[in-house]
Motif scaffolding. Structure first.
Motif, PDB file in Angstrom:
ATOM      1  N   ARG A  64       0.845  -1.212   0.000  1.00 54.43           N
ATOM      2  CA  ARG A  64       0.000   0.000   0.000  1.00 54.43           C
ATOM      3  C   ARG A  64       0.870   1.248   0.000  1.00 54.43           C
ATOM      4  O   ARG A  64       0.603   2.211  -0.726  1.00 54.43           O
TER       5      ARG A  64
ATOM      6  N   ILE B 277       2.620   1.806  -3.435  1.00 48.90           N
ATOM      7  CA  ILE B 277       1.658   2.337  -4.413  1.00 48.90           C
ATOM      8  C   ILE B 277       1.468   3.830  -4.194  1.00 48.90           C
ATOM      9  O   ILE B 277       1.523   4.628  -5.134  1.00 48.90           O
ATOM     10  N   ASP B 278       1.261   4.219  -2.946  1.00 49.44           N
ATOM     11  CA  ASP B 278       1.032   5.627  -2.630  1.00 49.44           C
ATOM     12  C   ASP B 278       2.266   6.488  -2.853  1.00 49.44           C
ATOM     13  O   ASP B 278       2.170   7.617  -3.319  1.00 49.44           O
TER      14      ASP B 278
ATOM     15  N   GLY C 164       3.244   5.869  -6.919  1.00 49.59           N
ATOM     16  CA  GLY C 164       2.169   6.007  -7.900  1.00 49.59           C
ATOM     17  C   GLY C 164       2.174   4.892  -8.927  1.00 49.59           C
ATOM     18  O   GLY C 164       1.759   5.088 -10.067  1.00 49.59           O
ATOM     19  N   CYS C 165       2.635   3.716  -8.529  1.00 47.29           N
ATOM     20  CA  CYS C 165       2.736   2.591  -9.452  1.00 47.29           C
ATOM     21  C   CYS C 165       1.514   1.678  -9.319  1.00 47.29           C
ATOM     22  O   CYS C 165       0.671   1.857  -8.448  1.00 47.29           O
ATOM     23  N   SER C 166       1.477   0.683 -10.180  1.00 47.91           N
ATOM     24  CA  SER C 166       0.374  -0.279 -10.161  1.00 47.91           C
ATOM     25  C   SER C 166       0.535  -1.255  -8.997  1.00 47.91           C
ATOM     26  O   SER C 166       1.620  -1.378  -8.418  1.00 47.91           O
ATOM     27  N   LEU C 167      -0.524  -1.983  -8.706  1.00 44.33           N
ATOM     28  CA  LEU C 167      -0.480  -3.014  -7.685  1.00 44.33           C
ATOM     29  C   LEU C 167       0.562  -4.067  -8.043  1.00 44.33           C
ATOM     30  O   LEU C 167       1.344  -4.503  -7.187  1.00 44.33           O
ATOM     31  N   ALA C 168       0.604  -4.468  -9.300  1.00 44.99           N
ATOM     32  CA  ALA C 168       1.575  -5.482  -9.733  1.00 44.99           C
ATOM     33  C   ALA C 168       3.009  -4.991  -9.536  1.00 44.99           C
ATOM     34  O   ALA C 168       3.863  -5.727  -9.036  1.00 44.99           O
ATOM     35  N   ASP C 169       3.281  -3.735  -9.910  1.00 45.85           N
ATOM     36  CA  ASP C 169       4.631  -3.184  -9.747  1.00 45.85           C
ATOM     37  C   ASP C 169       4.996  -3.046  -8.272  1.00 45.85           C
ATOM     38  O   ASP C 169       6.128  -3.327  -7.874  1.00 45.85           O
ATOM     39  N   ALA C 170       4.053  -2.604  -7.460  1.00 48.00           N
ATOM     40  CA  ALA C 170       4.320  -2.449  -6.028  1.00 48.00           C
ATOM     41  C   ALA C 170       4.571  -3.808  -5.384  1.00 48.00           C
ATOM     42  O   ALA C 170       5.477  -3.953  -4.552  1.00 48.00           O
ATOM     43  N   THR C 171       3.805  -4.809  -5.769  1.00 47.97           N
ATOM     44  CA  THR C 171       3.986  -6.155  -5.239  1.00 47.97           C
ATOM     45  C   THR C 171       5.371  -6.679  -5.596  1.00 47.97           C
ATOM     46  O   THR C 171       6.074  -7.239  -4.750  1.00 47.97           O
TER      47      THR C 171
END
Length: 108
Positions: A72, A75-76, A79-86
């Motif tokens: 979370r 991402i914040d 500003g990336c996607s869920l997939a990139d943050a994961t």
């Protein structure tokens, strides 16, 4: 959640390391929205100052953030996607033990 206030972000200097009082006793509990927002406000300043996101992720883990909390935050912050943050969190040195347990790992 009384006593688990995020007091600041992490950094590459010990004086920037944030502490969450009671983090040791709140094993695997997700952060409240207020704690998450407070951390992000401070972490954004650190990123702007050049602190690497992996340093922030490491501090998050040491202070009781779950992998979901870290995702979370990434991402914040980025500003990336869920997939990139994961992928960022999963491949970070801070969570490398989970990556190895899941059968991942890097080829040598």
């Amino acid at each position: 959640m009384a006593g688990a206030r995020v007091t600041g972000p992490v950094g590459h200097r010990p004086d920037l390391e944030f502490k969450m009082p009671g983090a040791d006793s709140q094993a695997k509990r997700m952060l409240s929205k207020e704690q998450h927002a407070e951390f992000l406000a401070n972490a954004k300043k650190e990123l702007e100052a050049g602190v690497d996101v992996n340093v922030l992720i490491g501090s998050m883990r040491r202070n009781g953030f779950t992998p979901v909390d870290c995702i979370r935050a990434v991402i914040d912050l980025l500003g990336c996607s869920l997939a990139d943050a994961t992928e960022t969190v999963a491949s970070s040195p801070a969570w490398s033990d989970l990556h190895r347990r899941a059968g991942g790992g890097t080829a040598s």
